[in-house]
Design a protein around this motif. Sequence first.
Motif, PDB file in Angstrom:
ATOM      1  N   GLU A  69       0.833  -1.201   0.000  1.00 20.55           N
ATOM      2  CA  GLU A  69       0.000   0.000   0.000  1.00 20.55           C
ATOM      3  C   GLU A  69       0.874   1.260   0.000  1.00 20.55           C
ATOM      4  O   GLU A  69       1.789   1.394   0.816  1.00 20.55           O
ATOM      5  N   THR A  70       0.568   2.179  -0.892  1.00 17.45           N
ATOM      6  CA  THR A  70       1.336   3.413  -1.025  1.00 17.45           C
ATOM      7  C   THR A  70       1.304   4.245   0.252  1.00 17.45           C
ATOM      8  O   THR A  70       2.313   4.823   0.638  1.00 17.45           O
ATOM      9  N   TRP A  71       0.155   4.298   0.913  1.00 16.41           N
ATOM     10  CA  TRP A  71       0.036   5.133   2.105  1.00 16.41           C
ATOM     11  C   TRP A  71       1.021   4.703   3.183  1.00 16.41           C
ATOM     12  O   TRP A  71       1.565   5.544   3.895  1.00 16.41           O
ATOM     13  N   LEU A  72       1.294   3.408   3.296  1.00 16.39           N
ATOM     14  CA  LEU A  72       2.219   2.933   4.318  1.00 16.39           C
ATOM     15  C   LEU A  72       3.653   3.324   3.975  1.00 16.39           C
ATOM     16  O   LEU A  72       4.415   3.749   4.853  1.00 16.39           O
ATOM     17  N   LEU A  73       4.028   3.227   2.719  1.00 13.91           N
ATOM     18  CA  LEU A  73       5.363   3.649   2.300  1.00 13.91           C
ATOM     19  C   LEU A  73       5.563   5.139   2.565  1.00 13.91           C
ATOM     20  O   LEU A  73       6.601   5.552   3.094  1.00 13.91           O
ATOM     21  N   VAL A  74       4.568   5.936   2.234  1.00 16.60           N
ATOM     22  CA  VAL A  74       4.635   7.377   2.471  1.00 16.60           C
ATOM     23  C   VAL A  74       4.779   7.660   3.966  1.00 16.60           C
ATOM     24  O   VAL A  74       5.577   8.503   4.385  1.00 16.60           O
ATOM     25  N   ILE A 118      -4.979   7.319   9.303  1.00 13.99           N
ATOM     26  CA  ILE A 118      -6.426   7.298   9.509  1.00 13.99           C
ATOM     27  C   ILE A 118      -7.175   7.199   8.183  1.00 13.99           C
ATOM     28  O   ILE A 118      -8.112   6.418   8.048  1.00 13.99           O
ATOM     29  N   THR A 119      -6.745   7.987   7.204  1.00 16.89           N
ATOM     30  CA  THR A 119      -7.464   8.039   5.923  1.00 16.89           C
ATOM     31  C   THR A 119      -7.006   6.969   4.937  1.00 16.89           C
ATOM     32  O   THR A 119      -7.694   6.710   3.951  1.00 16.89           O
ATOM     33  N   LYS A 120      -5.828   6.369   5.193  1.00 15.98           N
ATOM     34  CA  LYS A 120      -5.208   5.417   4.250  1.00 15.98           C
ATOM     35  C   LYS A 120      -4.989   6.091   2.888  1.00 15.98           C
ATOM     36  O   LYS A 120      -4.987   5.449   1.849  1.00 15.98           O
ATOM     37  N   ASN A 121      -4.825   7.406   2.923  1.00 12.33           N
ATOM     38  CA  ASN A 121      -4.577   8.215   1.734  1.00 12.33           C
ATOM     39  C   ASN A 121      -3.168   8.788   1.859  1.00 12.33           C
ATOM     40  O   ASN A 121      -2.870   9.447   2.852  1.00 12.33           O
TER      41      ASN A 121
END
Length: 128
Positions: A69-74, A118-121
């Motif tokens: 998931e991109t959000w986790l890398l960020v 929270i948003t996974k964004n």
Amino acid sequence: MDYETVRLVHQSAVLVSVAGFAVRGAASLSGAAWVHGRIARSLPHLIDTVLFASALVLIGLRDGEQLRETWLLVKLLALLAYIGLGGITLRRGLPRMLRKGAFAGALVTVAWMASVAITKNPQGFLAW
């Protein structure tokens, strides 16, 4: 342990870690000597170990699916920025204005990280 319990441990460790940093950072900027004492320097490592271990368990409970998931890398990249800014904040001998800016930057960074989680964004509150 089930996922929800580990997530609660993780979220609690986040709150304790960030609150501890905020108190230490503010005290450091005001010149408090206790900030550089053994307990104040050691306790955050214990809390952050719980935080890191719970993150690994959460990933393991989901079979590592979040790693794609991109959000986790960020969020992990932002964590590096937060650690760097926190280090500048607490380092003796640096100009006070630099340390104040790093402190503000660290707090904004951790707030943004929380919004990403929270948003996974990947944009977090910047998407608003």
